[in-house]
Design a protein around this motif. Structure first.
Motif, PDB file in Angstrom:
ATOM      1  N   GLU A 199       0.841  -1.209   0.000  1.00 10.53           N
ATOM      2  CA  GLU A 199       0.000   0.000   0.000  1.00 10.53           C
ATOM      3  C   GLU A 199       0.875   1.257   0.000  1.00 10.53           C
ATOM      4  N   THR A 200       1.892   1.238   0.844  1.00  8.76           N
ATOM      5  CA  THR A 200       2.823   2.374   0.896  1.00  8.76           C
ATOM      6  C   THR A 200       3.512   2.563  -0.450  1.00  8.76           C
ATOM      7  N   ARG A 201       4.010   1.465  -1.020  1.00  6.09           N
ATOM      8  CA  ARG A 201       4.728   1.555  -2.307  1.00  6.09           C
ATOM      9  C   ARG A 201       3.835   2.158  -3.394  1.00  6.09           C
TER      10      ARG A 201
ATOM     11  N   HIS B  94      13.669  10.122   1.796  1.00 12.60           N
ATOM     12  CA  HIS B  94      14.672   9.642   2.743  1.00 12.60           C
ATOM     13  C   HIS B  94      14.055   8.422   3.427  1.00 12.60           C
ATOM     14  N   VAL B  95      14.633   7.261   3.208  1.00 11.70           N
ATOM     15  CA  VAL B  95      14.050   6.006   3.680  1.00 11.70           C
ATOM     16  C   VAL B  95      14.836   5.511   4.889  1.00 11.70           C
TER      17      VAL B  95
ATOM     18  N   ALA C 171      15.507  -4.374   5.056  1.00  9.89           N
ATOM     19  CA  ALA C 171      16.480  -4.014   4.023  1.00  9.89           C
ATOM     20  C   ALA C 171      15.874  -4.151   2.627  1.00  9.89           C
ATOM     21  N   LYS C 172      15.113  -5.218   2.411  1.00  7.24           N
ATOM     22  CA  LYS C 172      14.476  -5.443   1.106  1.00  7.24           C
ATOM     23  C   LYS C 172      13.485  -4.324   0.794  1.00  7.24           C
TER      24      LYS C 172
ATOM     25  N   VAL D 115      13.641  -1.250  -2.225  1.00  9.36           N
ATOM     26  CA  VAL D 115      12.549  -1.004  -3.189  1.00  9.36           C
ATOM     27  C   VAL D 115      12.244   0.488  -3.261  1.00  9.36           C
ATOM     28  N   LEU D 116      12.100   1.127  -2.095  1.00 10.91           N
ATOM     29  CA  LEU D 116      11.746   2.552  -2.079  1.00 10.91           C
ATOM     30  C   LEU D 116      12.914   3.444  -2.504  1.00 10.91           C
TER      31      LEU D 116
END
Length: 440
Positions: free
Chosen positions: A320-322, A334-335, A359-360, A364-365
């Protein structure tokens, strides 16, 4: 004891507010006759302006404090700031640390140092930490002059009343306290005399500015700053989405000096995660804010902070966030991988997400952010932009670097000296090292 002739070094960890407070302490020490040196050099006083936002930040703070004593056993090691505030019991057990100075006590730095060093032969560790939760006073710090003359961070507010479930800051910084407008304007006016042209207005929860004053808001303050003729740029620090209203955007768009760079502190693009975080908005609110900003400004830069792997975040919630972040198409993200912070509600939430999954999701982000950044900059190639030149490019003759109002990093060739000048350039090419090449 007089500090005249002593040598001091300061290391700063954490946020822009810490940087401002370091600048203020730097000025106080110089005024007291102290010679300021690089942290790698020998010093009589070694100050670490600590951060407590994550356990990792606290660990780094401790490492910096230990490093000084290893180099010079006689140095006076001083822990100041957020970790000094919330971790005083832990730090007080550390024999490497001589002074612990919490928030709202940094203004007394010189007096505390003079007293401690005057009694050094018999001095034990000294702790100067108040109960900040019940302190209503804004700590009056001032910056008179900066090492860097182009851009200045201006702290206008301290404290936070939000109590997000992952955050220790309300306990480290206390409740919202605002600086008097006349003090802010006086400081900025003074710094323009030393060549500063751009001012970044910052605070722990800067959009709360004025809530404790009753008759002034952040947008009122910005309008007054914009009236100072020598102020060429006004930039805002991290913003809560609630600050973005039609009235605010109307007023900002009328300020010639305002930089259309909005760093909206989102943290997640999933409503159920936002609720667990105790954030006070929904993704629909964010969607509407982004749309409104783009209606008021032609090419605004929208950036954000995102936490991945918050306790309980499922694959569906992350997806959903992606999708949401893909939709709102930000310039840069900034992740941060969630890390447990003792003393917060989220530390006890279950299940905690393992590091491999964090980490995965982070990767992605970050890939998305890289792509969005390139697309945003590509759209502006060929456009004429104003750039505030900050410095010469390291290792490159006649190349200068600076930022556009949207905070695009620009590299520019010139045989004429350009430091601290605002120049009009045409954006030409995206380089591999994070810069956009431009020409006059």
């Amino acid at each position: 004891m007089n500090l005249q002739g002593k040598r001091a070094a300061i290391v700063t960890l954490g946020c822009k507010v810490n940087q401002y407070e370091t600048d203020a302490m730097y000025g106080m020490l110089k005024e007291a006759g102290v010679t300021m040196v690089d942290p790698k050099e020998a010093a009589d006083i070694y100050i670490v302006n600590t951060c407590s936002v994550t356990n990792m930040a606290e660990r780094k703070s401790r490492q910096m404090l230990h490093r000084a004593k290893k180099k010079n056993p006689d140095v006076v090691v001083v822990a100041v700031g957020c970790y000094a505030q919330v971790g005083k019991e832990e730090l007080s057990k550390d024999t490497n640390i001589d002074l612990i100075i919490g928030n709202n006590k940094k203004k007394d730095l010189i007096h505390i140092l003079e007293e401690h060093m005057g009694e050094k032969e018999s001095a034990a560790e000294s702790i100067e930490v108040i109960d900040i939760a019940h302190d209503q006073e804004y700590e009056s710090l001032h910056v008179e002059q900066l090492k860097e003359h182009t851009r200045a961070y201006i702290k206008v507010q301290d404290g936070c009343n939000q109590f997000c479930s992952y955050c220790i800051i309300p306990y480290a910084r206390g409740r919202v306290r605002s600086r008097k407008m006349e003090e802010v304007l006086e400081e900025i006016t003074n710094l323009t005399k030393h060549g500063c042209q751009e001012f970044v207005i910052t605070g722990i929860h800067v959009t709360s500015y004025g809530k404790d004053l009753g008759d002034v808001t952040l947008i009122d303050l910005l309008e007054e700053i914009a009236k100072i003729p020598e102020v060429k740029r006004i930039r805002l620090g991290s913003l809560e989405p609630g600050f973005i209203t039609k009235d605010t955007l109307d007023r900002l768009s009328k300020m010639e000096s305002f930089c259309p760079h909005f760093h909206l502190s989102l943290q997640s693009g999933c409503d159920s995660v936002l609720k667990r975080m105790n954030r006070k908005y929904t993704t629909q609110d964010i969607r509407e804010k982004c749309k409104a900003i783009r209606e008021h400004f032609q090419y605004p830069a929208l950036t954000t902070d995102i936490i991945v792997g918050f306790p309980g975040e499922t694959e569906e919630e992350f997806e959903e966030t992606r999708k949401f972040l893909e939709e709102i198409d930000l310039y840069e993200m900034h992740v941060f991988k969630y890390s447990i912070r003792k003393g917060t509600k989220a530390a006890d939430m279950k299940p905690q997400i393992n590091d491999q999954i964090k980490a995965k999701r982070s990767n992605v982000l970050l890939e998305m952010s890289k792509q969005h950044q390139k697309e945003f900059e590509t759209k502006q190639l060929g456009m004429v932009k104003e750039v505030l030149i900050e410095e010469k490019m390291h290792g490159k003759d006649h190349y200068y670097t600076g930022h556009t109002k949207e905070y695009i990093k620009v590299a520019l060739y010139s045989e004429e000296p350009l430091e601290n000048k605002i120049v009009k350039v045409k954006l030409r090419q995206i380089l591999d090292d994070g810069y956009v090449l431009a020409e006059c």
